[in-house]
Design an enzyme around this catalytic site. Structure first.
Site, PDB file in Angstrom:
ATOM      1  N   SER A 104       0.816  -1.208   0.000  1.00  0.00           N
ATOM      2  CA  SER A 104       0.000   0.000   0.000  1.00  0.00           C
ATOM      3  C   SER A 104       0.853   1.264   0.000  1.00  0.00           C
ATOM      4  O   SER A 104       1.634   1.494  -0.908  1.00  0.00           O
ATOM      5  CB  SER A 104      -0.958  -0.046   1.194  1.00  0.00           C
ATOM      6  OG  SER A 104      -1.919   0.969   1.143  1.00  0.00           O
ATOM      7  N   ASP A 250      -5.936   1.893  -3.246  1.00  0.00           N
ATOM      8  CA  ASP A 250      -7.191   1.619  -2.546  1.00  0.00           C
ATOM      9  C   ASP A 250      -7.644   2.844  -1.754  1.00  0.00           C
ATOM     10  O   ASP A 250      -8.666   2.809  -1.081  1.00  0.00           O
ATOM     11  CB  ASP A 250      -7.091   0.389  -1.640  1.00  0.00           C
ATOM     12  CG  ASP A 250      -6.108   0.552  -0.483  1.00  0.00           C
ATOM     13  OD1 ASP A 250      -5.344   1.544  -0.473  1.00  0.00           O
ATOM     14  OD2 ASP A 250      -6.092  -0.321   0.405  1.00  0.00           O
TER      15      ASP A 250
END
Length: 452
Positions: A104, A250
């Site tokens: 991430s 995301d």
């Protein structure tokens, strides 16, 4: 063995903490656990595997694919795509497992493994615990049951994943983006090609920065954790707004036309009003976390929208949404879930929907985001303490009670242990930034003395 799974999969320094052996073993364990749970009953299992552009993702992908195939799972490799794309394709293709290799927003040396169940949903805690148990049993000597011959999994590339995901994004937009100029900061990450393509197909004039991943530069001074480049680019190009993603896309943060940050709470506020107007905000409710800005709560109350708050972590937001049938939720960090169109936070979808609201109303992003006043919020991370005692220390409880009395109704205190790092987070909100800083500093000192 300490718990491998954190709040968002298994993460660590690639090839040190997260090795090829660990990635392979977890993949085999996941296949066995899901088989035991009846996920594969009556059919040959299939997995979708994707990754972000980190160099380490290349060997970790090979390990995961090898583990799954060795356990009798057919694998569709979709290559470099965002986490929400892997989740979407897992559901759209009827796959039994989705696997995303990404850390991430973490720096490049890190990587991670995240599993999705059938439908593209994150695994429940009990399944993650079971995967860890089975993995540990194998690591300490218990052999795997291994298929042979035609029973082994087959591996193929699914190049159509890119276009299928982009078409999905365009298909759920309420209106086009014609006339908008948008700057996209892709963090040299997984959405470097997907996001510009989606915005362009939706009609926006697109300027990109941070869209040249080389395997080593992901999140390096760019993306949602470093907004200065995006702010400057929006002003330089005279854009209507800017959108920033993290490494696996995301999450989404935004910048208005003047270069001012629009955080996840403000994005949620804008989308909540848009969805209510369209009759899509089920039960008149939006889901946030305990870290949601107090200004967001005040704004939602004023607008007649209920705010439900969960523990920090988009998985807990999602659990609440699924359990109660809510349509919109997210975090201040930019994880926004629109459950009718995604099973996890989707930064590209969020950015598109935010831009669509600007295009539909003809109002600036700054004007739309003005629905809420973001109260000053100070966050102090306190490392090298026993974070497990944060909720049981009498000394801390006394200090927090004193701080809450000082702040009154216009402020808030939150102490919590990090789910991904060895530290305690001290958050203080107040109408005055200097007061917030002072209270946060005092509480951080108490954390050090009480838990150090």
């Amino acid at each position: 063995m300490g718990r491998l799974f954190g709040t968002d999969g298994v993460r660590g320094v690639a090839n040190a903490d997260l090795t090829a052996e660990l990635a392979l073993g977890l993949s085999v364990a996941a296949a066995h656990v899901l088989a035991e749970a009846g996920t594969f009953e009556g059919h040959r299992p299939t997995a979708v595997v994707g990754r972000d552009p980190r160099a380490s993702g290349e060997f970790l992908e090979a390990a995961v694919v090898a583990g799954l195939a060795s356990a009798g799972v057919d694998v569709l490799r979709v290559g470099v795509l965002p986490t929400p794309a892997v989740a979407y394709l897992t559901g759209a293709l009827g796959a039994d497992i989705g696997v995303m290799l990404s850390a991430s927003h973490n720096a490049m040396p890190d990587n991670g493994v995240k599993f999705f169940a059938r439908g593209g949903h994150k695994l429940a805690d009990e399944l993650e615990d079971r995967i860890e148990t089975v993995y540990e049993q194998h690591r300490t000597g218990e052999p795997w049951a291994r298929p042979t011959g035609a029973g082994v999994g087959r591996i193929s590339d699914y190049a159509e994943g890119f276009d299928r995901y982009v078409a999905h994004l365009i298909g759920v937009l309420p209106n086009r983006l014609d006339g908008l100029k948008v700057v996209l900061d892709e963090a040299h990450g997984a959405a470097a090609h997907v996001s510009p393509e989606a915005f362009a197909r939706a009609g926006a004039e697109v300027v990109t920065i941070g869209a040249e991943p080389d395997g080593l530069n992901i999140n390096d001074g760019c993306g949602s954790t470093h907004l200065s480049l995006l702010r400057a680019a929006v002003v330089e190009h005279g854009a209507d707004l800017g959108i920033a993603h993290d490494g696996d896309a995301d999450r989404c943060l935004a910048v208005d036309g003047a270069g001012e940050e629009i955080d996840g709470d403000q994005i949620l506020a804008v989308l909540a009003l848009a969805m209510r107007e369209a009759g899509q905000l089920r039960k008149g409710t939006v889901v946030g976390t305990v870290m949601s800005n107090l200004g967001f709560k005040i704004a939602m109350e004023r607008e007649g929208i209920q705010l439900v708050q969960t523990a920090v972590g988009d998985r807990y937001v999602l659990e609440s949404m699924k359990a109660e049938g809510y349509a919109l939720g997210g975090e201040q960090s930019g994880h926004v879930i629109v459950l009718d169109h995604a099973t996890t936070g989707d930064g590209t979808l969020t950015g598109l929907m935010l831009a669509a609201r600007v295009a539909a109303t003809g109002r600036s992003l700054a004007d739309l985001a003005g629905v809420m006043e973001r109260l000053p919020q100070v966050l102090v991370n306190v490392p090298d303490v026993d974070k497990s005692r944060v909720s049981t220390s009498p000394e801390l409880a006394t200090a927090v009670a004193e701080a809450e009395r000082e702040l009154g109704a216009t402020g808030r205190v939150l102490l919590r242990q990090s789910g991904t790092e060895p530290l305690v987070r001290v958050m203080v909100e107040a109408a005055d930034i200097e007061q917030a800083r002072a209270v946060a500093g005092r509480l951080a000192d108490v954390v050090k003395s009480a838990l150090g």
